[in-house]
Design a protein around this motif. Structure first.
Motif, PDB file in Angstrom:
ATOM      1  N   SER A  57      88.158  42.146 100.337  1.00 33.51           N
ATOM      2  CA  SER A  57      89.932  41.507  99.911  1.00 33.51           C
ATOM      3  C   SER A  57      90.601  42.365 100.378  1.00 33.51           C
ATOM      4  CB  SER A  57      89.633  41.701  98.353  1.00 33.51           C
ATOM      5  OG  SER A  57      91.014  41.061  97.995  1.00 33.51           O
ATOM      6  N   ASN A  58      90.300  43.464 101.335  1.00 32.26           N
ATOM      7  CA  ASN A  58      91.055  44.288 101.704  1.00 32.26           C
ATOM      8  C   ASN A  58      91.207  44.552 103.110  1.00 32.26           C
ATOM      9  OD1 ASN A  58      91.460  46.170  98.653  1.00 32.26           O
ATOM     10  ND2 ASN A  58      90.346  47.474  99.423  1.00 32.26           N
ATOM     11  N   ALA A  59      89.764  43.687 103.883  1.00 36.89           N
ATOM     12  CA  ALA A  59      90.093  43.356 104.986  1.00 36.89           C
ATOM     13  C   ALA A  59      91.102  42.050 105.366  1.00 36.89           C
ATOM     14  CB  ALA A  59      88.851  43.551 105.428  1.00 36.89           C
ATOM     15  N   PHE A  60      90.937  40.977 104.144  1.00 37.26           N
ATOM     16  CA  PHE A  60      91.328  39.618 104.525  1.00 37.26           C
ATOM     17  C   PHE A  60      93.037  39.939 104.466  1.00 37.26           C
ATOM     18  CE2 PHE A  60      88.853  35.872 103.798  1.00 37.26           C
ATOM     19  CZ  PHE A  60      87.984  36.954 105.015  1.00 37.26           C
ATOM     20  N   GLU A  61      93.332  40.884 103.820  1.00 36.46           N
ATOM     21  CA  GLU A  61      94.507  41.515 103.063  1.00 36.46           C
ATOM     22  C   GLU A  61      95.459  41.941 104.095  1.00 36.46           C
ATOM     23  OE1 GLU A  61      95.248  42.875  99.418  1.00 36.46           O
ATOM     24  OE2 GLU A  61      94.661  41.332  98.638  1.00 36.46           O
ATOM     25  N   ARG A  84      78.752  31.566 102.966  1.00 39.04           N
ATOM     26  CA  ARG A  84      79.475  29.746 102.914  1.00 39.04           C
ATOM     27  C   ARG A  84      81.600  29.897 101.978  1.00 39.04           C
ATOM     28  NH1 ARG A  84      74.654  26.132 100.276  1.00 39.04           N
ATOM     29  NH2 ARG A  84      73.383  26.331 102.455  1.00 39.04           N
ATOM     30  N   ILE A  85      81.007  30.963 100.755  1.00 40.46           N
ATOM     31  CA  ILE A  85      82.080  31.274 100.338  1.00 40.46           C
ATOM     32  C   ILE A  85      82.992  32.299 101.650  1.00 40.46           C
ATOM     33  CG2 ILE A  85      83.085  32.919  98.665  1.00 40.46           C
ATOM     34  CD1 ILE A  85      80.213  32.502  97.063  1.00 40.46           C
ATOM     35  N   LEU A  86      82.542  33.381 102.324  1.00 46.16           N
ATOM     36  CA  LEU A  86      83.822  33.560 103.015  1.00 46.16           C
ATOM     37  C   LEU A  86      83.851  32.767 104.447  1.00 46.16           C
ATOM     38  CD1 LEU A  86      83.924  36.740 104.252  1.00 46.16           C
ATOM     39  CD2 LEU A  86      81.945  36.944 105.676  1.00 46.16           C
ATOM     40  N   ALA A  87      82.410  31.728 105.260  1.00 46.87           N
ATOM     41  CA  ALA A  87      83.130  31.055 106.239  1.00 46.87           C
ATOM     42  C   ALA A  87      84.322  29.922 105.342  1.00 46.87           C
ATOM     43  CB  ALA A  87      82.080  29.813 105.786  1.00 46.87           C
ATOM     44  N   ARG A  88      83.833  29.996 103.934  1.00 44.99           N
ATOM     45  CA  ARG A  88      85.759  28.853 103.234  1.00 44.99           C
ATOM     46  C   ARG A  88      86.784  29.804 102.909  1.00 44.99           C
ATOM     47  NH1 ARG A  88      85.836  27.576  96.540  1.00 44.99           N
ATOM     48  NH2 ARG A  88      87.947  26.877  96.678  1.00 44.99           N
ATOM     49  N   GLY A  89      86.519  30.690 103.216  1.00 41.17           N
ATOM     50  CA  GLY A  89      87.536  32.201 102.680  1.00 41.17           C
ATOM     51  C   GLY A  89      88.579  32.310 104.071  1.00 41.17           C
ATOM     52  N   LEU A  90      87.563  32.171 105.151  1.00 44.02           N
ATOM     53  CA  LEU A  90      87.781  32.394 106.972  1.00 44.02           C
ATOM     54  C   LEU A  90      89.235  31.048 106.926  1.00 44.02           C
ATOM     55  CD1 LEU A  90      85.463  33.355 108.448  1.00 44.02           C
ATOM     56  CD2 LEU A  90      87.431  34.531 108.216  1.00 44.02           C
ATOM     57  N   ASN A  91      88.488  29.846 106.472  1.00 43.84           N
ATOM     58  CA  ASN A  91      89.212  28.462 106.966  1.00 43.84           C
ATOM     59  C   ASN A  91      89.869  28.298 105.568  1.00 43.84           C
ATOM     60  OD1 ASN A  91      88.533  28.235 109.485  1.00 43.84           O
ATOM     61  ND2 ASN A  91      86.354  28.028 108.498  1.00 43.84           N
ATOM     62  N   TYR A  92      90.139  28.804 104.829  1.00 43.50           N
ATOM     63  CA  TYR A  92      91.001  28.250 103.303  1.00 43.50           C
ATOM     64  C   TYR A  92      92.954  27.756 103.829  1.00 43.50           C
ATOM     65  CZ  TYR A  92      93.325  27.575  99.036  1.00 43.50           C
ATOM     66  OH  TYR A  92      93.549  27.156  97.606  1.00 43.50           O
ATOM     67  N   GLN A  93      93.073  26.407 104.194  1.00 45.06           N
ATOM     68  CA  GLN A  93      94.250  25.935 104.143  1.00 45.06           C
ATOM     69  C   GLN A  93      94.434  24.548 102.925  1.00 45.06           C
ATOM     70  OE1 GLN A  93      93.875  24.174 107.910  1.00 45.06           O
ATOM     71  NE2 GLN A  93      95.646  23.250 107.793  1.00 45.06           N
ATOM     72  N   LYS A  94      95.577  24.799 102.003  1.00 44.97           N
ATOM     73  CA  LYS A  94      96.008  23.867 101.263  1.00 44.97           C
ATOM     74  C   LYS A  94      96.344  22.260 101.907  1.00 44.97           C
ATOM     75  CE  LYS A  94      97.683  27.686  98.392  1.00 44.97           C
ATOM     76  NZ  LYS A  94      99.009  28.040  97.755  1.00 44.97           N
ATOM     77  N   GLY A  99      98.162  28.617 104.579  1.00 43.94           N
ATOM     78  CA  GLY A  99      97.390  29.110 103.552  1.00 43.94           C
ATOM     79  C   GLY A  99      97.402  30.347 105.300  1.00 43.94           C
ATOM     80  N   ALA A 100      95.607  30.759 104.690  1.00 44.45           N
ATOM     81  CA  ALA A 100      96.017  32.221 105.560  1.00 44.45           C
ATOM     82  C   ALA A 100      94.325  32.382 105.584  1.00 44.45           C
ATOM     83  CB  ALA A 100      96.516  33.291 105.604  1.00 44.45           C
ATOM     84  N   PRO A 101      93.622  33.001 106.051  1.00 47.61           N
ATOM     85  CA  PRO A 101      92.394  33.709 105.814  1.00 47.61           C
ATOM     86  C   PRO A 101      92.580  34.723 104.068  1.00 47.61           C
ATOM     87  CG  PRO A 101      92.325  34.247 107.906  1.00 47.61           C
ATOM     88  CD  PRO A 101      93.707  33.489 107.677  1.00 47.61           C
ATOM     89  N   THR A 102      91.359  34.414 103.195  1.00 47.98           N
ATOM     90  CA  THR A 102      91.860  35.433 101.705  1.00 47.98           C
ATOM     91  C   THR A 102      90.737  34.639 101.268  1.00 47.98           C
ATOM     92  OG1 THR A 102      93.234  35.100  99.835  1.00 47.98           O
ATOM     93  CG2 THR A 102      92.744  33.019 101.064  1.00 47.98           C
ATOM     94  N   ILE A 103      90.643  35.869  99.984  1.00 51.02           N
ATOM     95  CA  ILE A 103      89.450  35.373  99.402  1.00 51.02           C
ATOM     96  C   ILE A 103      89.945  35.129  98.002  1.00 51.02           C
ATOM     97  CG2 ILE A 103      88.509  37.272 100.199  1.00 51.02           C
ATOM     98  CD1 ILE A 103      88.666  39.037  97.204  1.00 51.02           C
TER      99      ILE A 103
END
Length: 605
Positions: A57-61, A84-94, A99-103
């Motif tokens: 979380s800190n790294a993404f923020e 898989r969740i990490l890949a989803r967070g890297l490519n999260y897009q509304k 959108g941006a990388p987030t957890i």
């Protein structure tokens, strides 16, 4: 951990906390096991991995996103799911393209569903167990130069990465160190030691921890509620204990227990399914053994064996309970552990008050050695019975220091004996302490006591060596070492000791010894430091005696002949014949040959 989230509530009820609502299964669709149905879909769904989630979380923020991650841990804690969740967070897009990388992913994005179902074109999963060669890595290296088709990043998830060959690892090095900005790597492995350090140094490593038993129990309870399954606390604790910190294992066992119990999961059904012994019967067996009641122990073992319990599992449960009692003795707050049953908690506390750490430690060692013997034997029940006999006879054996002191004082040494008669069964409501207090009288025949005087005589320490031996018996290793190596004895009388110290020694030795002697003997001792040189230290005396023995042995003609015959041979140990015969007269040391026999052929070893 790898199975925490999505579930389908029954009868259109609202989803439970931590279980996002997923589309209902179509009629006639195949059954989905719990390990897949309740697989985490967001970082909030992960259980037991708070440290990793906080770091990500800190790294993404802050935008400090590395090019590669290494996920390691035992099976079933969620390495692939986390990837898989990490890949989803890297490519999260509304849906609107923002959108941006987030957890934090409260809603499904454009790529979320495809990534979680392993069908996204820009998130490539590879099983290194079946793609181990350098050609498979070359395909990744050739494709990494192209930009992603629809997502923000091209993510390569390589499971069981330790299975790659040496050449494949070497081919990865340059690409992994300087990948294109649009490429990310996520590795997962259960054998982190097999991964080259050159790969590890290029990744951020996360060690996924085993899930704590209380969190597993709570997790299983929520799933049972969501599935409409009745499960008691004992059954959930047994499953969590058998899973050993793996969420996938716990859900697989829960699936099996639901089928075994036709929708009702109880402690009996879980024990019958896993071939476990009844915890109450295990505790009764433990009590019989520590009481020295071999017939009762045999009967308890046979009863559990007839009920379907594996003898090796019974011994393992005995070892587990001995560990529980030891923890309760040393850490009373361990009784708050939710995995412990009420019988383990209450009776374990009673045993902890009556049994010594020495007895519990010896029981643990004997059981730990006996378990593999039972597993390797073609007669496991008979082997388990012999382990119980060994444990019952050794339950109250003295330590080597105690036995040596008893022999010096001429007092009888308890070498272990079978019980003179089986003890009566424990009536309901009776305390464990009362039964355990009978252990010495029932399990070990004692010599007829002599009439005791009005006052118990104090411990007599007639020599300085007796004081050092007493320090060893009392397990005061620091004081014993100081007395042996730092003390030059000047004067010794009962109740009075004077000595000087070597340079650099701790000046509190005198005070420490005075307090210790008063505690051991019940008498006040005068311990003083002296300016006189005093006698050599006990350690120096022992070294001098050993050196003289070796020099005497080296002058023996037969030893010189052996040393000449075998260049490079050394004298390791010398046995003094006068010590063996006890005649008190001078004797030449008996030289030892290379095979451990006397060279003079008198067979006095």
């Amino acid at each position: 951990m790898d199975e925490t989230a999505a579930g389908t509530p029954l009868n259109d009820e609202p989803a439970l906390p931590g279980f996002p609502l997923e589309p209902p299964a179509a009629a006639g669709s195949p059954y989905r096991v719990l390990a897949r149905k309740y697989r985490p879909r967001t970082f909030e769904d992960l259980i037991g991995q708070e440290a990793m989630v906080r770091t990500l979380s800190n790294a993404f923020e802050t935008g400090r996103i590395p090019q590669a991650w290494m996920l390691t841990g035992v099976r079933g804690v969620g390495k692939t799911t986390t990837a898989r969740i990490l890949a989803r967070g890297l490519n999260y897009q509304k849906a609107d393209g923002s959108g941006a990388p987030t957890i934090h992913m409260p809603d499904l994005g454009l790529h979320c569903e495809a990534i979680m179902e392993s069908r996204h074109v820009d998130v490539l999963e590879m099983d290194a167990a079946s793609h181990t060669g350098i050609d498979d890595v070359r395909q990744i290296i050739d494709g990494i130069r192209y930009s992603p088709v629809t997502a923000r990043y091209k993510v390569y998830i390589i499971d069981e990465v330790h299975m790659l060959s040496e050449k494949a690892f070497n081919a990865f090095l340059k690409t992994l160190e300087e990948p294109p900005p649009h490429a990310k790597f996520i590795f997962a492995t259960t054998e982190i030691r097999k991964v080259p350090v050159t790969i590890l140094s290029r990744c951020q490593r996360f060690d996924l921890r085993r899930i704590e038993a209380d969190k597993l129990v709570a997790h299983l309870g929520r799933i049972c509620t969501s599935e409409g399954v009745q499960a008691d606390a004992e059954a959930l604790a047994s499953i969590a204990r058998a899973a050993e910190g793996s969420a996938r294992d716990s859900l697989s066992l829960m699936d099996q227990a639901i089928a075994h119990g036709a929708g009702v999961v109880t402690g009996d059904t879980v024990r019958e399914m896993l071939g476990l012994a009844d915890r109450t019967q295990v505790i009764d067996l433990f009590e019989a053994i520590m009481r020295g009641d071999v017939p009762a122990a045999f009967a308890g073992l046979r009863a559990q064996y007839d009920a379907g319990a594996d003898p090796a599992v019974i011994l393992s449960d005995l070892a587990t309970f001995s560990h529980v009692v030891t923890r309760l003795k040393l850490i009373p707050d361990a009784a708050k552990d939710p995995v412990l049953s009420e019988a383990e908690r209450t009776r374990g506390l009673e045993y902890a008050r009556t049994l010594s750490v020495r007895s519990l430690s010896r029981a643990w060692q004997i059981l730990l050695k006996g378990i593999p013997e039972v597993q390797a034997s073609n007669r496991p029940l008979a082997t388990a019975e012999m382990v119980l006999v060994r444990l019952a006879y050794a339950a109250d054996l003295p330590t080597p220091d105690e036995a040596l002191r008893a022999l010096k004082d001429g007092s009888p040494v308890n070498v272990g004996a079978p019980p003179s008669a089986p003890s009566p069964p424990r009536p309901a409501g009776s305390s464990v302490s009362g039964n355990m207090a009978l252990a010495t009288s029932q399990a070990r025949p004692q010599p007829r006591p002599e009439p005791a005087p009005d006052a118990t005589p104090a411990i007599r320490l007639r020599r300085f060596e007796d004081v050092v031996a007493m320090a060893g018996e009392q397990r005061d290793i620091v004081l014993k070492r100081a007395l042996e190596r730092d003390v030059h004895l000047v004067r010794f009388e009962e109740g009075h000791i004077e000595f000087s110290l070597v340079d650099g020694a701790n000046r509190t030795v005198a005070n420490d010894l005075s307090r210790a002697l008063q505690q051991w003997t019940g008498q006040r001792w005068m311990v003083a430091l002296s300016s006189d040189a005093g006698a050599p230290t006990l350690h120096h005396q022992a070294e001098t005696v050993e050196r003289e023995r070796k020099e005497g042995a080296a002058n023996h003609p037969l030893v010189q002949a052996v040393l000449a015959k075998f260049p490079g041979a050394q004298i390791v140990n010398v046995v003094d014949r006068s010590e063996k015969t006890g005649d008190g007269g001078p004797a030449d040391p008996a030289p030892l040959g290379l095979d451990g026999q006397d060279l003079d052929g008198d067979d006095d070893l």
